[in-house]
Design a protein around this motif. Structure first.
Motif, mmCIF file in Angstrom:
data_model
loop_
_atom_site.group_PDB
_atom_site.id
_atom_site.type_symbol
_atom_site.label_atom_id
_atom_site.label_comp_id
_atom_site.label_asym_id
_atom_site.label_seq_id
_atom_site.Cartn_x
_atom_site.Cartn_y
_atom_site.Cartn_z
ATOM 1 N N VAL A 170 14.747 28.708 -41.669
ATOM 2 C CA VAL A 170 14.569 30.151 -42.698
ATOM 3 C C VAL A 170 15.633 30.225 -43.483
ATOM 4 N N GLU A 171 17.094 29.766 -42.938
ATOM 5 C CA GLU A 171 18.110 30.057 -43.882
ATOM 6 C C GLU A 171 19.049 28.920 -43.248
ATOM 7 N N LYS B 291 7.024 32.961 -42.034
ATOM 8 C CA LYS B 291 7.534 34.337 -42.360
ATOM 9 C C LYS B 291 7.402 35.488 -41.202
ATOM 10 N N ILE C 204 6.570 21.955 -46.450
ATOM 11 C CA ILE C 204 6.893 23.171 -46.917
ATOM 12 C C ILE C 204 6.562 24.117 -45.886
ATOM 13 N N SER C 205 7.482 25.035 -45.476
ATOM 14 C CA SER C 205 7.262 26.016 -44.368
ATOM 15 C C SER C 205 6.847 27.173 -44.788
ATOM 16 N N SER C 206 5.922 27.786 -44.404
ATOM 17 C CA SER C 206 5.289 29.121 -44.428
ATOM 18 C C SER C 206 5.582 30.096 -43.685
ATOM 19 N N PRO D 147 16.019 25.405 -46.465
ATOM 20 C CA PRO D 147 15.339 26.696 -46.275
ATOM 21 C C PRO D 147 13.982 26.527 -46.839
ATOM 22 N N LYS D 148 12.936 27.114 -46.202
ATOM 23 C CA LYS D 148 11.718 26.988 -46.331
ATOM 24 C C LYS D 148 10.835 25.471 -46.441
ATOM 25 N N GLU D 149 11.782 24.682 -45.333
ATOM 26 C CA GLU D 149 11.007 23.419 -45.181
ATOM 27 C C GLU D 149 10.993 23.470 -43.818
ATOM 28 N N LYS D 150 9.851 22.531 -43.257
ATOM 29 C CA LYS D 150 9.824 22.286 -41.842
ATOM 30 C C LYS D 150 9.671 20.845 -41.425
ATOM 31 N N ASP E 286 10.670 24.979 -38.054
ATOM 32 C CA ASP E 286 10.874 25.722 -39.347
ATOM 33 C C ASP E 286 12.123 26.217 -39.624
#
Length: 320
Positions: free
Chosen positions: A201-202, A239, A235-237, A220-223, A199
Motif C-alpha cells: 500500500v505504501e 483498496k 499491478i496491485s488493485s 506502492p500499488k505493486e504486488k 500487496d
C-alpha cells in the motif's frame, strides 16, 4: 452487560452480579450465545476436561487472567482493541520456551491464534499494528524490538509497520519472507494453501526466500503472487485497507472459485462447485469475517446466481 462479562471472566464478579448476569443470559439470546461461545472456546482449546465442566473452565480462565494481569504489570507487551478479541486471544495464547544454542538462554514466544470467523488486532512492542484474519497464527519473540523485529505468520494479515531504518521488520512465512523498515502491506500466506500474495500500500518491501540471494522489490500499488512455483510481480488493485481494519472482506471482480478458496481457509470448510461456469463467474461485494458461512453464502449467492447446500458444518456444495 459487557462489564459483567468482563468481571466474570476476570474472576472479580460478586455473587449478586453473577446472579444478575445469569438471569440476563437466560433472557437474552445474543448474550447467551456470546457466553456459550467463550465457554466452548475454552473447552476446544483443551483447557477444560469436559465441555460441560463449566466450573473447571471458569477456574482455568481465571488463572489465565491472573497470569496475564501479572505480566501486564511487568510490561504490557500486546494491546488489543476490543474486549471480545481480548477474551479470545487470552484463551488461545500460550508461551513457548526454546533454548538458544549459542548462549544457553531461554527465549519466549507469544503465539497468537485467531479462531475461525474472527479477526484480531495486535499492537506490537514497537507500536507496529497487525490485523490478523480468520484462522491466522502469529508467533512473536520476547526479543522483538530489542535486537530484531522478526515475526512468523501463518495466514493473512495487514501490517502497519513503525519506521526504523536501523532495525528492519521481517515477516517470515512458510513460502517467502517480507522485509521492510516502515510501511503498510497485506500478506496472504496460509501454509495449507498454495496461494502466496503480498500487496504493498505504501513504502517499500523486499520479498525473498531465506538463503536465496534474489529479492523482489515492491513499490506502492505493486504486488507479488506465486504462480506455478514462480514469484511474479503485478499491478496491485488492493483498496481494502479500511475494510480489512474493520473485519470486512471486500472483493471486486473476483471469481466464485477465488472466493471459495478464501472461505475454505477462513472457515475450515470444503466447498465443492459442481459447475465450472459457476466457478468462473465474476462477482463483487463484501461481508464481515465474523459472519458464519451460511450468512456469507446467502449474501453473495444472488450476485453469483448460484444455489448452495450445507451438507454439514465442514462441507458445502454450490450448484445452479
Amino acid at each position: 452487560m459487557n462489564n459483567l462479562l468482563e468481571k466474570y471472566f476476570a474472576g472479580t464478579i460478586s455473587d449478586s452480579e453473577k446472579q444478575m448476569l445469569f438471569q440476563r443470559i437466560g433472557e437474552e439470546d445474543d448474550l447467551r450465545e456470546e457466553f456459550a461461545r467463550l465457554q466452548n472456546t475454552i473447552a476446544l482449546s483443551g483447557m477444560a476436561e469436559k465441555v460441560s465442566d463449566a466450573s473447571y473452565g471458569e477456574r482455568k480462565l481465571q488463572e489465565i487472567m491472573q497470569i496475564m494481569l501479572f505480566r501486564e504489570r511487568r510490561k504490557r507487551y500486546l494491546s488489543f482493541t476490543k474486549y471480545a478479541a481480548v477474551a479470545i486471544l487470552l484463551i488461545s495464547t500460550w508461551f513457548i520456551s526454546e533454548k538458544l544454542a549459542t548462549r544457553g538462554e531461554t527465549e519466549e514466544f507469544t503465539l497468537v491464534e485467531v479462531p475461525k470467523g474472527q479477526q484480531i488486532h495486535v499492537t506490537l512492542a514497537d507500536n507496529s499494528e497487525v490485523w490478523l484474519s480468520s484462522r491466522s497464527r502469529l508467533k512473536i519473540s520476547n526479543q522483538f524490538n530489542k535486537k530484531t523485529r522478526n515475526i512468523e505468520l501463518d495466514g493473512e494479515a495487514f501490517f502497519a509497520v513503525s519506521k526504523n531504518v536501523e532495525s528492519p521488520f521481517v515477516v517470515k512465512t512458510s513460502k517467502y519472507d517480507i522485509k521492510v523498515t516502515g510501511t503498510q502491506f497485506n500478506v496472504f500466506a496460509y501454509s495449507e494453501s498454495p496461494i502466496f500474495e503480498t500487496d504493498l500500500v505504501e513504502g517499500s518491501v523486499s520479498v525473498y526466500k531465506e538463503g536465496d540471494t534474489v529479492e523482489t522489490l515492491l513499490r506502492p500499488k505493486e504486488k507479488v503472487v506465486l504462480e506455478e512455483g514462480v514469484l511474479q510481480k503485478e499491478i496491485s488493485s488492493f483498496k481494502e485497507t479500511h475494510f480489512i481494519k474493520n473485519g470486512i472482506y471486500a472483493f471486486d471482480s473476483k471469481t466464485v472459485q477465488e472466493i471459495a478458496d478464501r472461505l475454505e481457509l477462513w472457515y475450515d470448510v470444503k466447498i465443492e462447485i459442481r459447475d465450472t461456469t459457476i466457478a468462473n463467474s465474476i462477482i463483487r461485494g463484501k461481508f464481515r469475517q465474523t459472519d458464519n458461512i451460511d450468512n456469507i453464502l446467502k449474501a453473495i449467492k444472488e450476485t453469483g446466481k448460484f444455489n448452495y447446500t450445507l451438507i454439514n458444518e465442514k462441507e458445502v456444495e454450490l450448484y445452479e
